[in-house]
Write an enzyme that holds these catalytic residues in place. Structure first.
Site, PDB file in Angstrom:
ATOM      1  CE  LYS A 134      -1.953   2.865   3.103  1.00 37.66           C
ATOM      2  NZ  LYS A 134      -2.120   4.027   2.206  1.00 37.66           N
TER       3      LYS A 134
ATOM      4  N   GLY B 142       6.435   5.729   8.067  1.00 35.73           N
ATOM      5  CA  GLY B 142       5.364   6.711   8.191  1.00 35.73           C
ATOM      6  C   GLY B 142       5.401   7.358   9.561  1.00 35.73           C
ATOM      7  CB  SER B 143       2.947   9.411  11.351  1.00 34.80           C
ATOM      8  OG  SER B 143       1.811   8.605  11.622  1.00 34.80           O
ATOM      9  CB  THR B 144       5.567   8.241  15.893  1.00 33.94           C
ATOM     10  OG1 THR B 144       6.876   8.543  15.411  1.00 33.94           O
ATOM     11  CG2 THR B 144       5.683   7.491  17.207  1.00 33.94           C
TER      12      THR B 144
ATOM     13  CB  VAL C 170       0.232   5.681  11.346  1.00 39.12           C
ATOM     14  CG1 VAL C 170      -0.127   4.442  10.524  1.00 39.12           C
ATOM     15  CG2 VAL C 170      -0.649   6.853  10.933  1.00 39.12           C
TER      16      VAL C 170
ATOM     17  CD  GLU D 275      12.494   6.203   8.848  1.00 47.43           C
ATOM     18  OE1 GLU D 275      12.141   7.203   9.527  1.00 47.43           O
ATOM     19  OE2 GLU D 275      12.551   6.206   7.619  1.00 47.43           O
TER      20      GLU D 275
ATOM     21  CB  CYS E  68      12.495  10.401   8.109  1.00 47.19           C
ATOM     22  SG  CYS E  68      11.160   9.681   7.146  1.00 47.19           S
TER      23      CYS E  68
END
Length: 543
Positions: A212, A265-267, A269, A293, A327
């Site tokens: 995805k 992605g984000s922490t 999520v 990560e 990032c």
């Protein structure tokens, strides 16, 4: 069946093309951009090698030119995710049992296709879809992705050669299986290379994958999927779906054959996904591998012995390349009082020379941020800083979204080392600086280490070796990638394995063997040539 031992020596990092004026590559890239802008792509999902169109379309626009339409992708649902899982599981045994050299050559061929036939189209896709300038696209969509493919083949061949010792009368061996089930790859917008590596590295190890990509990276992701197919990847090994996070999670995290997730992605999520996996742990055939990560609040620590020009360049590049959407981007800096005035003066002058605009104009250093949601979030931080007595805008601070999502490179100066923009991830072209008394270097290291929950990248800039050593020790856990006299960005595959800990992820180091081990399940096999025929041992006899 194998009839030999196959060797894949360490490759050389893909050379970075310069795109200098009049160069062949610059002309080819401009032509690729022009060609893509003349088309409006209809982008299907890919499940079991088949193009899947739902008729529910979402448009793709360049972030720097929002009135132009690059194409439309077909939005999926839980139905398509379930179909992708089924397709993956159907081919799992055949893919896992394929000879290693056959799997390896698929990805090596994909790397060569990227380096030659598709280099400029892939770079152009990244420039248009993700608003990267030519250099940022080249080091990402071409060089890093090529390196991931080539180096991972080498790393995996090294892993396969790691075998146990054997005693007389027996032979021990280790085989490295893919996981029992399917792997979910969830990839971000900001790096085409990450988008390609997360599904490809797991697949290379013999796993089947549901991929995805972020909606804002689909334009370049679909091209990599086509390249993999042209390179010979069997249908069903990697299946690409365009759905939202909750939809993919509802299908994958409740499935008994879910074997792992490869995520960037984000922490927030990632934390939610981990919770979902934990709640379903009794449903799985095996314990899933969770590799992620996530966020960063990356720092540059400057010592009183630092060279001013080195600091200014590290901050200008580290904070504002790709609009601070890495990032690893420098987003907080600690300046010693003896150097702060000179650093600030030169940094402001440097930033004022940066041109901002579309990617087609190669003289633009800064382009647009990825979408309106990101734009609005960045603008809110800038607006609060303008009103706060603890903060001051030194340069930048303007933004506009009439033509595209443009935010000026912005430097905030704060008198509070715990100010919000020193602590919170912004993911945009905003750098916050704090000036500390030059005599309080070690005390400021402690403040730095305790300010953010993240620990992805960071840098120390100093000419005093004792200061470098002290910072290296005191900041041991503050960054998974630590840089000395350099910006905290630009990790190269095979040179600086990438990843952080704390709230920045599981530190499984993409671009190294460490990451590949996560997608392998080892089996030890012992064969005895002359097996015993009596249970009795010699010690049982008294005389």
């Amino acid at each position: 069946m194998q009839f030999g031992t196959f060797n894949y020596p360490a490759p050389v990092n893909e050379p970075v093309l310069s795109y200098a004026p009049g160069s062949a590559e610059k002309l080819a890239l401009k032509e690729a951009i022009s060609s893509l802008k003349k088309k409006t792509l209809d982008i299907p999902m890919v499940i079991n090698g088949q193009e899947i169109r739902t008729g529910i379309k979402q448009s793709i626009h360049p972030p720097h030119e929002i009135k132009h339409t690059l194409g439309h992708f077909h939005v999926g649902s839980k139905k398509e995710v379930n179909a992708a899982i089924a397709a993956a599981l159907k081919v799992r045994n055949a893919w896992a049992n394929m000879n290693w050299e056959a799997r390896a050559h698929i990805f090596l061929k994909a790397a060569d296709l990227l380096a030659t036939k598709y280099r400029f189209e892939m770079n152009a896709s990244t420039m248009l879809g993700q608003s990267k300038n030519a250099f940022q696209a080249e080091i990402d969509a071409a060089c890093e992705l090529i390196d991931f493919l080539r180096f991972n083949v080498h790393f995996l061949s090294e892993i396969y050669q790691q075998q146990p010792i054997s005693s007389p009368g027996m032979h021990n061996r280790m085989e490295y299986r893919g996981l029992e089930g399917f792997v979910l790859a969830i990839t971000p917008f900001n790096f085409t290379a990450i988008g390609g590596n997360l599904p490809a590295s797991a697949a290379m190890c013999g796993n089947v994958v549901v991929w995805k990509p972020a909606n804002t990276q689909i334009y370049s992701a679909q091209l990599f999927m086509r390249i993999l197919k042209e390179a010979g990847l069997p249908d069903g090994v990697i299946n690409m779906v365009y759905v939202d996070g909750p939809t993919v999670g509802a299908a994958c995290f409740t499935h008994p054959d879910f074997a792992g997730v490869h995520f960037t992605g984000s922490t927030g999520v990632f934390n939610y996904m981990w919770k979902q996996i934990g709640e379903n742990i009794s449903n799985y055939k095996s314990y899933p591998r969770i590799v992620g990560e996530t966020g960063g609040k990356d720092f540059v620590m400057v010592h009183e012995s630092a060279d001013v020009d080195t600091v200014v360049t590290a901050l200008a590049r580290g904070a504002f390349e790709y609009q601070g959407q890495k990032c690893s981007a420098a987003s907080r800096a600690y300046l010693p009082s003896n150097l702060a005035p000179a650093i600030k003066e030169k940094l402001v002058k440097t930033i004022k020379t940066m041109k901002m605009g579309t990617v087609e104009n190669f003289s633009n250093f800064v382009n647009a941020v990825i979408d309106e949601k990101s734009f609005d979030n960045i603008a809110s931080f800038i607006d609060r800083a303008k009103k706060d007595k603890k903060a001051k805008i030194l340069v930048g601070g303007n933004y506009n979204k009439k033509q595209g999502y443009f935010v000026e490179p912005t430097v905030i100066e704060t008198t509070d080392p715990k100010y919000s923009t020193m602590c919170e991830e912004i993911f945009g072209p905003v750098l916050t600086i704090y000036t500390y008394p030059a005599t309080e270097f070690e005390a400021t290291l402690k403040i730095l280490d305790s300010t953010s929950k993240y620990a992805l990248t960071g840098a120390i800039i100093a000419q005093d070796r004792k200061a470098i050593e002290l910072a290296t020790v005191k900041l041991r856990h503050a960054a998974g990638n630590f840089y000395i006299n350099d910006k905290p960005t630009g990790a190269v595959v095979g040179q600086q394995p990438f990843g952080g800990a704390r709230a920045s992820g599981t530190n499984d180091k993409a671009g190294s063997m460490l990451n590949l081990y996560r997608w392998l399940s080892a089996r030890t096999i012992k064969e005895t040539f002359n097996p015993p025929t009596d249970y009795k041992y010699p010690f049982l006899k008294e005389a």
